[in-house]
Design a protein around this motif. Structure first.
Motif, PDB file in Angstrom:
ATOM      1  N   VAL A  97      -1.117 -16.584   1.275  1.00  0.00           N
ATOM      2  CA  VAL A  97      -0.339 -16.304   2.486  1.00  0.00           C
ATOM      3  C   VAL A  97       1.018 -16.994   2.410  1.00  0.00           C
ATOM      4  N   ASP A  98       1.060 -18.195   1.845  1.00  0.00           N
ATOM      5  CA  ASP A  98       2.319 -18.937   1.740  1.00  0.00           C
ATOM      6  C   ASP A  98       3.101 -18.562   0.481  1.00  0.00           C
ATOM      7  N   LEU A  99       2.636 -17.547  -0.226  1.00  0.00           N
ATOM      8  CA  LEU A  99       3.289 -17.024  -1.433  1.00  0.00           C
ATOM      9  C   LEU A  99       3.391 -18.062  -2.545  1.00  0.00           C
ATOM     10  N   LEU A 100       2.427 -18.970  -2.581  1.00  0.00           N
ATOM     11  CA  LEU A 100       2.335 -19.928  -3.677  1.00  0.00           C
ATOM     12  C   LEU A 100       1.507 -19.356  -4.820  1.00  0.00           C
ATOM     13  N   GLU A 101       0.691 -18.360  -4.507  1.00  0.00           N
ATOM     14  CA  GLU A 101      -0.115 -17.640  -5.494  1.00  0.00           C
ATOM     15  C   GLU A 101       0.143 -16.153  -5.306  1.00  0.00           C
ATOM     16  N   GLU A 102       0.242 -15.420  -6.413  1.00  0.00           N
ATOM     17  CA  GLU A 102       0.378 -13.964  -6.317  1.00  0.00           C
ATOM     18  C   GLU A 102      -0.993 -13.348  -6.104  1.00  0.00           C
ATOM     19  N   CYS A 153       5.986  -6.735   5.468  1.00  0.00           N
ATOM     20  CA  CYS A 153       5.182  -6.994   4.269  1.00  0.00           C
ATOM     21  C   CYS A 153       5.879  -8.056   3.430  1.00  0.00           C
ATOM     22  N   ILE A 154       5.180  -9.152   3.180  1.00  0.00           N
ATOM     23  CA  ILE A 154       5.781 -10.258   2.437  1.00  0.00           C
ATOM     24  C   ILE A 154       5.302 -10.310   0.987  1.00  0.00           C
ATOM     25  N   THR A 155       4.434  -9.388   0.606  1.00  0.00           N
ATOM     26  CA  THR A 155       3.883  -9.418  -0.748  1.00  0.00           C
ATOM     27  C   THR A 155       4.479  -8.343  -1.646  1.00  0.00           C
ATOM     28  N   VAL A 156       5.662  -7.867  -1.302  1.00  0.00           N
ATOM     29  CA  VAL A 156       6.342  -6.918  -2.182  1.00  0.00           C
ATOM     30  C   VAL A 156       6.863  -7.687  -3.404  1.00  0.00           C
ATOM     31  N   PRO A 157       6.839  -7.068  -4.583  1.00  0.00           N
ATOM     32  CA  PRO A 157       7.309  -7.769  -5.784  1.00  0.00           C
ATOM     33  C   PRO A 157       8.752  -8.270  -5.617  1.00  0.00           C
ATOM     34  N   ASN A 158       9.027  -9.392  -6.243  1.00  0.00           N
ATOM     35  CA  ASN A 158      10.354 -10.032  -6.245  1.00  0.00           C
ATOM     36  C   ASN A 158      10.827 -10.482  -4.867  1.00  0.00           C
ATOM     37  N   THR A 159       9.898 -10.718  -3.956  1.00  0.00           N
ATOM     38  CA  THR A 159      10.249 -11.221  -2.628  1.00  0.00           C
ATOM     39  C   THR A 159      10.647 -12.687  -2.724  1.00  0.00           C
ATOM     40  N   ASN A 160      11.721 -13.055  -2.056  1.00  0.00           N
ATOM     41  CA  ASN A 160      12.118 -14.459  -1.960  1.00  0.00           C
ATOM     42  C   ASN A 160      11.196 -15.113  -0.931  1.00  0.00           C
ATOM     43  N   PRO A 161      10.359 -16.067  -1.336  1.00  0.00           N
ATOM     44  CA  PRO A 161       9.378 -16.642  -0.407  1.00  0.00           C
ATOM     45  C   PRO A 161       9.963 -17.605   0.618  1.00  0.00           C
TER      46      PRO A 161
END
Length: 150
Positions: A51-56, A68-76
């Motif tokens: 959820v925190d985009l620390l893991e794909e 949607c925050i899990t799109v590829p190349n998203t700036n976390p």
């Protein structure tokens, strides 16, 4: 009915052959508290790290306030500024007062002004019965209450 703040849809995550998350679906609405409960190794921390985009994630989607925050190349970074994640074994800065530890993220990470952060930090400490410790450093906070800070 309040709007979903966080939506996790069909999220999967594996490490090699070991599937840790298998199609997880969670919706957290505004003003709602949710607890993740499970045995050690069941994927609770992995889900939070995703959820925190620390893991794909391997599959599925995660939405924060409808985006949607899990799109590829998203700036976390912009998403992390809107989330709060506390690791199981985090450390406080021993040279800072308890209040300074509480307000540090708001001031340095989110650019809040110090007085607003201080006021809100004191309110949080009061809410958790810790209002009397705001000027003490974590090393000076001994006994049973030390676990409350962790």
């Amino acid at each position: 009915m309040s709007k979903p703040v966080l939506e996790i849809r069909g999220v999967t995550k594996s490490y090699g052959d070991k599937q840790v998350l298998g199609g997880i679906d969670v919706t957290v609405n505004e003003h709602e508290a949710v607890a993740l409960i499970g045995a050690s190794g069941s994927g609770k921390s992995t889900l939070l790290r995703c959820v925190d985009l620390l893991e794909e994630i391997d599959d599925g989607d995660i939405f924060l306030e409808g985006e949607c925050i899990t799109v590829p190349n998203t700036n976390p970074v912009p998403f992390r500024r809107r989330l709060g994640l506390v690791f199981q074994a985090f450390n406080l800065f021993p040279h800072l007062r308890v209040l300074d530890n509480v307000t540090l993220g708001a001031i340095r990470g989110q650019g809040a002004d110090a007085e607003t952060a201080r006021r809100e930090g004191l309110e949080l400490l009061e809410r958790f019965g810790l209002g009397i410790v705001d000027t003490i450093t974590p090393t000076g906070f001994l006994g049973a209450n030390s676990s409350v800070l962790r």
